[in-house]
Design a protein around this motif. Structure first.
Motif, PDB file in Angstrom:
ATOM      1  N   UNK A 130       3.867  10.544  -8.077  1.00  0.00           N
ATOM      2  CA  UNK A 130       2.690   9.909  -8.665  1.00  0.00           C
ATOM      3  C   UNK A 130       2.821   8.393  -8.712  1.00  0.00           C
ATOM      4  N   UNK A 131       4.021   7.895  -8.897  1.00  0.00           N
ATOM      5  CA  UNK A 131       4.245   6.454  -8.993  1.00  0.00           C
ATOM      6  C   UNK A 131       4.305   5.762  -7.631  1.00  0.00           C
ATOM      7  N   UNK A 132       4.531   6.522  -6.594  1.00  0.00           N
ATOM      8  CA  UNK A 132       4.838   5.925  -5.286  1.00  0.00           C
ATOM      9  C   UNK A 132       3.703   5.092  -4.710  1.00  0.00           C
ATOM     10  N   UNK A 133       2.459   5.412  -5.028  1.00  0.00           N
ATOM     11  CA  UNK A 133       1.325   4.685  -4.445  1.00  0.00           C
ATOM     12  C   UNK A 133       0.877   3.488  -5.284  1.00  0.00           C
ATOM     13  N   UNK A 134       1.509   3.257  -6.414  1.00  0.00           N
ATOM     14  CA  UNK A 134       1.121   2.135  -7.265  1.00  0.00           C
ATOM     15  C   UNK A 134       1.636   0.813  -6.706  1.00  0.00           C
ATOM     16  N   UNK A 138      -1.651   3.804 -15.676  1.00  0.00           N
ATOM     17  CA  UNK A 138      -1.840   5.225 -15.986  1.00  0.00           C
ATOM     18  C   UNK A 138      -3.206   5.711 -15.491  1.00  0.00           C
ATOM     19  N   UNK A 139      -4.246   4.882 -15.670  1.00  0.00           N
ATOM     20  CA  UNK A 139      -5.573   5.253 -15.180  1.00  0.00           C
ATOM     21  C   UNK A 139      -5.588   5.370 -13.665  1.00  0.00           C
ATOM     22  N   UNK A 140      -4.878   4.450 -13.013  1.00  0.00           N
ATOM     23  CA  UNK A 140      -4.818   4.484 -11.549  1.00  0.00           C
ATOM     24  C   UNK A 140      -4.147   5.762 -11.065  1.00  0.00           C
ATOM     25  N   UNK A 141      -3.074   6.174 -11.748  1.00  0.00           N
ATOM     26  CA  UNK A 141      -2.390   7.409 -11.375  1.00  0.00           C
ATOM     27  C   UNK A 141      -3.343   8.594 -11.515  1.00  0.00           C
ATOM     28  N   UNK A 142      -4.090   8.668 -12.618  1.00  0.00           N
ATOM     29  CA  UNK A 142      -5.007   9.791 -12.845  1.00  0.00           C
ATOM     30  C   UNK A 142      -6.101   9.863 -11.773  1.00  0.00           C
ATOM     31  N   UNK A 143      -6.477   8.712 -11.237  1.00  0.00           N
ATOM     32  CA  UNK A 143      -7.561   8.668 -10.236  1.00  0.00           C
ATOM     33  C   UNK A 143      -7.047   8.776  -8.809  1.00  0.00           C
ATOM     34  N   UNK A 144      -5.729   8.903  -8.650  1.00  0.00           N
ATOM     35  CA  UNK A 144      -5.155   8.861  -7.303  1.00  0.00           C
ATOM     36  C   UNK A 144      -5.243  10.205  -6.595  1.00  0.00           C
ATOM     37  N   UNK A 145      -5.105  10.162  -5.268  1.00  0.00           N
ATOM     38  CA  UNK A 145      -5.063  11.405  -4.488  1.00  0.00           C
ATOM     39  C   UNK A 145      -3.799  12.196  -4.811  1.00  0.00           C
ATOM     40  N   UNK A 146      -2.716  11.476  -5.140  1.00  0.00           N
ATOM     41  CA  UNK A 146      -1.472  12.149  -5.495  1.00  0.00           C
ATOM     42  C   UNK A 146      -1.621  13.007  -6.735  1.00  0.00           C
ATOM     43  N   UNK A 147      -2.435  12.531  -7.694  1.00  0.00           N
ATOM     44  CA  UNK A 147      -2.673  13.307  -8.910  1.00  0.00           C
ATOM     45  C   UNK A 147      -3.338  14.640  -8.571  1.00  0.00           C
ATOM     46  N   UNK A 148      -4.325  14.594  -7.663  1.00  0.00           N
ATOM     47  CA  UNK A 148      -5.003  15.814  -7.246  1.00  0.00           C
ATOM     48  C   UNK A 148      -4.044  16.737  -6.495  1.00  0.00           C
ATOM     49  N   UNK A 177       0.174  11.264 -18.637  1.00  0.00           N
ATOM     50  CA  UNK A 177      -0.771  11.101 -17.536  1.00  0.00           C
ATOM     51  C   UNK A 177      -1.768  12.256 -17.472  1.00  0.00           C
ATOM     52  N   UNK A 178      -1.301  13.459 -17.712  1.00  0.00           N
ATOM     53  CA  UNK A 178      -2.140  14.644 -17.534  1.00  0.00           C
ATOM     54  C   UNK A 178      -3.345  14.667 -18.455  1.00  0.00           C
ATOM     55  N   UNK A 179      -4.539  14.874 -17.894  1.00  0.00           N
ATOM     56  CA  UNK A 179      -5.757  14.876 -18.709  1.00  0.00           C
ATOM     57  C   UNK A 179      -5.840  16.117 -19.603  1.00  0.00           C
ATOM     58  N   UNK A 180      -5.018  17.132 -19.311  1.00  0.00           N
ATOM     59  CA  UNK A 180      -5.052  18.371 -20.105  1.00  0.00           C
ATOM     60  C   UNK A 180      -4.368  18.229 -21.458  1.00  0.00           C
ATOM     61  N   UNK A 181      -3.617  17.144 -21.647  1.00  0.00           N
ATOM     62  CA  UNK A 181      -2.746  17.037 -22.818  1.00  0.00           C
ATOM     63  C   UNK A 181      -3.185  15.888 -23.728  1.00  0.00           C
ATOM     64  N   UNK A 182      -3.094  16.145 -25.030  1.00  0.00           N
ATOM     65  CA  UNK A 182      -3.429  15.131 -26.036  1.00  0.00           C
ATOM     66  C   UNK A 182      -2.240  14.968 -26.962  1.00  0.00           C
TER      67      UNK A 182
END
Length: 340
Positions: free
Chosen positions: A13-17, A62-72, A117-122
């Motif tokens: 996830x960090x590699x594309x930042x 963190x927002x960039x990671x969530x919106x990345x193709x790697x996140x998907x 990072x995960x949108x499922x977790x609070x």
């Protein structure tokens, strides 16, 4: 428990930042080789910018990671992590998640990054009543926290409850909030969320502020030792019991001195101590006789001896000597009484 490596996913996830964002997130979460987490100030000084600017870069990263193709691409890993949290109870303290999902400290830092990072977790921050915790269902979290609050309000600070009974009380509180039939393992994990309750070394539960739960010194260990034994003990036996139960070596003389100072204990014989909560009252034999006569009125010598020996481990001769004190009078019928 997980079908993937948290370290592998976080690195992907960090590699594309951009380099700076990747470096800041790596340092903030301790994802580097040394596992060192760095403060906003420390990173800010390295880049010559303010801590607030570092915070902004971290948030944007963190927002960039969530919106990345790697996140998907790693969506299945996040769903797997969600299933793991659900199986453990859906709302869990940091400590529980990190100890039960991954095996080593390094992977734990990567797991925290994925949870963040995960949108499922609070996450809910630590406060006066609850430890820091992660959740996947806000409704369940609210129900558990209300049940914990109700549980705490129902506990007397001096009361200790065996674990099985305590779990049942908690289960009843949860039932009132709409949660039924949760496994014992999940109940135990939820209890760890509360900062107000705790478990002592003998597996008994109570309020964390109780000296019977938060064990601080020899007196507290002595209390638990006597409570477990269930009847008066000589101070040398108490010292030995502390060693056997808690693997804590304690000198008998030290134990004796600590017992004398604490009003939870009553000296009931030569070197013998009992717990006050068992109904024993402090004082020497003369005080015991006085309390008996104040409560029951005039009694025969034999009745006095029988009642005194319920509270003190002494010889008949010792009681007889104390009856000769001028604070007691012998009536014409032979009964003993207090002066009028």
């Amino acid at each position: 428990m997980l079908s993937f490596s948290p370290r592998t996913v976080s690195k992907g996830l960090l590699s594309d930042l951009p380099e700076r964002s990747r470096h800041i997130l790596t340092d903030r979460f301790g994802l580097g080789a040394r596992g060192e987490e760095r403060t906003l100030d420390a990173i800010g000084k390295e880049y010559g910018i303010t801590r607030e600017r570092i915070r902004q870069i971290e948030k944007h990263g963190l927002s960039t990671v969530r919106d990345s193709s790697g996140y998907k691409e790693h969506s299945s890993s996040f769903e797997d992590l969600k299933r793991a949290l659900h199986a453990l109870g859906a709302v869990l303290s940091d400590e529980t998640i990190l100890s039960e999902i991954v095996d080593n400290a390094s992977d734990r830092k990567h797991l925290v990054f994925l949870l963040t990072v995960g949108h499922q977790f609070t996450d809910r921050r630590e406060d006066n009543n609850y430890r820091a915790r992660w959740l996947i269902d806000g409704q369940i979290a609210d129900q558990v926290e209300r049940a914990l609050a109700s549980l705490c309000e129902s506990i007397d600070i001096n009361k200790l409850t065996p674990e099985e009974e305590f779990l049942q009380i908690f289960a009843n509180a949860l039932k009132q909030e709409g949660i039924k039939n949760s496994p014992t393992e999940i109940l135990s994990r939820w209890l760890k969320i509360s900062k107000r309750i705790g478990r002592n070394p003998l597996g008994e539960w109570g309020l964390i502020d109780s000296p019977h739960v938060r064990i601080k010194n020899t007196r507290d260990f002595a209390y638990l030792t006597l409570k477990r034994h269930g009847s008066p003990m000589h101070f040398t036996e108490v010292a030995s019991g502390i060693d056997k139960l808690f693997q804590r070596e304690t000198h008998p003389a030290t134990t004796h001195n600590e017992l004398i100072k604490d009003n939870r204990f009553v000296l009931v014989g030569r070197g013998l101590y009992a717990l006050k909560e068992w109904g024993y009252q402090p004082g020497v034999v003369r005080d015991v006789i006085k309390r008996i006569l104040e409560t029951e009125g005039p009694l025969s010598r034999e009745d006095i001896m029988e009642r005194v020996k319920r509270e003190r481990y002494v010889k008949d001769a010792t009681i007889a000597v104390n009856l000769q004190s001028n604070i007691f009078v012998q009536l014409p019928d032979g009964l003993y009484s207090l002066p009028r």
